[in-house]
Each structure stands twice: as structure tokens, then as C-alpha cells.
Motif scaffolding. Structure first.
Motif, PDB file in Angstrom:
ATOM      1  N   CYS A   1       0.803  -1.219   0.000  1.00  0.00           N
ATOM      2  CA  CYS A   1       0.000   0.000   0.000  1.00  0.00           C
ATOM      3  C   CYS A   1       0.842   1.279   0.000  1.00  0.00           C
ATOM      4  O   CYS A   1       0.325   2.353  -0.323  1.00  0.00           O
ATOM      5  CB  CYS A   1      -0.948   0.010   1.201  1.00  0.00           C
ATOM      6  N   LYS A   2       2.088   1.184   0.353  1.00  0.00           N
ATOM      7  CA  LYS A   2       2.945   2.371   0.394  1.00  0.00           C
ATOM      8  C   LYS A   2       3.148   2.983  -0.982  1.00  0.00           C
ATOM      9  O   LYS A   2       3.393   4.187  -1.105  1.00  0.00           O
ATOM     10  CB  LYS A   2       4.303   2.018   1.013  1.00  0.00           C
ATOM     11  N   THR A   3       3.043   2.163  -2.022  1.00  0.00           N
ATOM     12  CA  THR A   3       3.280   2.641  -3.389  1.00  0.00           C
ATOM     13  C   THR A   3       1.996   2.709  -4.220  1.00  0.00           C
ATOM     14  O   THR A   3       2.063   2.861  -5.428  1.00  0.00           O
ATOM     15  CB  THR A   3       4.296   1.732  -4.092  1.00  0.00           C
ATOM     16  N   ARG A   4       0.844   2.593  -3.578  1.00  0.00           N
ATOM     17  CA  ARG A   4      -0.428   2.591  -4.320  1.00  0.00           C
ATOM     18  C   ARG A   4      -1.374   3.648  -3.766  1.00  0.00           C
ATOM     19  O   ARG A   4      -1.245   4.086  -2.616  1.00  0.00           O
ATOM     20  CB  ARG A   4      -1.083   1.205  -4.252  1.00  0.00           C
TER      21      ARG A   4
ATOM     22  N   PRO B   1      -8.564  -3.515  -4.196  1.00  0.00           N
ATOM     23  CA  PRO B   1      -8.513  -2.197  -3.552  1.00  0.00           C
ATOM     24  C   PRO B   1      -9.742  -1.928  -2.697  1.00  0.00           C
ATOM     25  O   PRO B   1     -10.837  -2.424  -2.983  1.00  0.00           O
ATOM     26  CB  PRO B   1      -8.448  -1.227  -4.733  1.00  0.00           C
ATOM     27  N   ILE B   2      -9.559  -1.165  -1.642  1.00  0.00           N
ATOM     28  CA  ILE B   2     -10.659  -0.716  -0.793  1.00  0.00           C
ATOM     29  C   ILE B   2     -11.013   0.694  -1.210  1.00  0.00           C
ATOM     30  O   ILE B   2     -10.242   1.637  -1.005  1.00  0.00           O
ATOM     31  CB  ILE B   2     -10.256  -0.739   0.697  1.00  0.00           C
TER      32      ILE B   2
END
Length: 306
Positions: A229-232, A277-278
């Protein structure tokens, strides 16, 4: 099965056998703690104490929807030193009706048992009079739709447990509804492996085991997901529908092989490969699908993974 579980009413005459399930669900850790498979005629309110029997509840907070609030249940929970938050129907009693019509948003009052609650407590071996008070706190919460809901609780300290806190906590009860959605739709709970009572009960227990195992493995994926999630743009989570398919044969290996760690790691890697994805704020109108009266079948909104 009709004799064992009963049947719901049908305009076409005798319908298929049906049952009622009641599960104590941990909304924080996403685990089914205990579940009962009951006859269809048994109400949720009637079996709730059977589900709670033998469990240490004093450090827990129980959440109930509006089908549960009653004097006798609150009395039993308070005597077991168990905290609760219950949604109360707007027409539950005169006190609730007056509270809704008033300008107050938070009150603590004494309520008294109805004849029905007295009879229920007497049946349980608890003898009290009709003048026995029970201290209950009522709060109003405003929904996004503008609708007002009333919650009943024995968390009396309004400075420690604010209305906003109680609203947030009660909203977590939605996790119970999603749990039932998973076991009934994605895990296909209604598709039993046999037509005998023992087969149906075994399938129910196996579904709870499978759900809990999936939750535990998904928990192990969290460090990997946090890194992803750090890169999205969006936060991601495990695709549950695909994870069930990954476990279809993996669960069998757990009971066949001694090296279960390798099997669990294999399942974890499969979970991590399929993320979704949320997207916050997504809402869809509830679509009610028709169901023929001749046969029960599973309604799904997606392609079956099992």
C-alpha cells in the motif's frame, strides 16, 4: 428434517425445511467464537443465552441489533457483569417513545420488567418483582440518512463513553452482517453434503472452521499488504472469494501432512497474490432478487470460486 428443524410458511403449502443460525462473532478479529444451528421456529432472542453459555464475557462488549433488546436479557447480562450496546426499536416502550420525541440525546433511566420478561426470568429460575428497577442508558445517534436511532447500554459514564463512541462501536456490528454474507454466499453454507441432520451440522461446523482459518491466514498477510500500500493510491485487502478457492485443497493437506507450516505458508503466498482495492465511500442500492418457491439455491453477485 422437517420434524427436526421445521419449515417457514409458504403460500404454496408445505415448504422446504429451514433452520436458524446464531453466531457469536468477534468484529475486531473477524472470528466466529461460537455458533448454534437451531430449529427455524426458535427466535434469536431465545437462543442468545445458549450461545453465551460457558463463556467469560466480563471483559467484552456485546453488540445486538433491534431484535434482541428486552428487560430479561439486559438483566441477565448486567448480572453477569457484561457490557452491551443494543439498538432499540422506536416503539419499544413508552420511555423510548418519549425519549425520541424529546430534545434530549442522552438519558439514564430505570426500566421495569413486563409480564413477558417476568415469565421468562421465572422460567430461568430467577424470581424478581414487577417493581425491580434496571438502570439503562439511552442515547440518540444520527445516521447519514438523517434517521435517528436509539441505542441502549450499561456503559453509564457519558464522559468516558460519548455518543460518538457508541455510534462508532455500534457501526462495527455491520461486520456481523458481512460474516453471514460470506458463509451463506461465498462459502455456500446452504449447499449441504448430505440430507441427514448430522451431515448438515457437520457442514455448518466445517464452514465456521474454514472461515476462521481464512481470517487467521489473512491476518498473517497484513505486513505484506502494508508494504504494498505504500506505493499505491488505495489501501488493499485480500480477495476473499479467491482465497476460499485457494483453501479448497489446502485445508485437506493440513489434515494429511505433518508439515503443516509449509501448507500454511503456501496458502499465505496465494492470498498475497490476489488483492483488491478498498474504495471508501462506495454505496449501492440493495437489490432484492426473486427466489422461486420450489427450490433453495445460493444467490451470488459474482463468479463462484468454489
Amino acid at each position: 428434517l422437517r420434524e427436526k428443524f421445521g419449515c417457514p410458511g409458504s403460500r404454496l403449502g408445505q415448504s422446504n425445511p429451514a433452520a436458524r443460525i446464531c453466531v457469536l462473532y468477534d468484529v475486531m478479529n473477524h472470528l466466529a467464537i461460537k455458533g448454534l444451528f437451531q430449529p427455524y421456529a426458535e427466535s434469536e432472542e431465545k437462543v442468545v443465552l445458549d450461545v453465551l453459555e460457558g463463556l467469560e464475557l466480563s471483559p467484552s462488549l456485546l453488540l445486538f441489533d433491534r431484535g434482541y433488546p428486552s428487560y430479561w436479557l439486559m438483566y441477565c447480562l448486567i448480572n453477569r457483569q457484561t457490557h452491551f450496546v443494543m439498538r432499540v426499536p422506536s416503539n419499544a416502550n413508552r420511555t423510548v417513545k418519549a425519549f425520541i420525541e424529546s430534545d434530549l440525546s442522552d438519558i439514564t433511566v430505570d426500566i421495569y420488567p413486563s409480564y413477558k420478561s417476568l415469565a421468562k426470568l421465572k422460567q430461568m429460575g430467577i424470581w424478581i418483582s414487577q417493581t425491580t428497577p434496571l438502570k439503562i442508558r439511552y442515547v440518540k445517534v444520527m445516521l447519514d440518512t438523517g434517521e435517528v436511532e436509539v441505542l441502549a447500554t450499561n456503559l453509564y459514564d457519558s464522559s468516558l463513553y460519548t455518543i460518538a463512541d457508541l455510534k462508532k462501536v455500534y457501526f462495527m456490528r455491520w461486520g456481523i452482517e458481512t460474516f453471514y454474507g460470506y458463509v451463506k454466499e461465498e462459502l455456500q453454507l446452504g449447499q449441504f453434503s448430505g440430507i441427514r441432520d448430522i451431515c448438515i451440522r457437520q457442514d455448518f461446523a466445517a464452514n465456521l472452521f474454514l472461515f476462521n482459518l481464512q481470517s487467521l491466514i489473512e491476518k498473517q498477510c497484513e505486513p505484506y499488504i502494508e508494504q504494498v500500500c505504500k506505493t499505491r493510491i488505495y489501501k488493499y485487502k485480500v480477495n476473499k472469494n479467491i482465497s476460499w478457492a485457494s483453501m479448497k485443497y489446502g485445508v485437506v493437506k493440513l489434515f494429511l501432512f505433518r508439515n503443516t507450516n509449509s501448507v500454511l505458508m503456501e496458502l499465505q503466498h496465494l492470498f498475497e497474490k490476489h488483492l483488491v482495492p478498498i474504495r471508501p465511500g462506495r454505496k449501492f442500492p440493495r437489490a432484492r432478487k426473486g427466489r422461486p418457491n420450489c427450490k433453495n439455491y445460493t444467490l451470488t453477485n459474482y463468479k463462484r470460486a468454489l
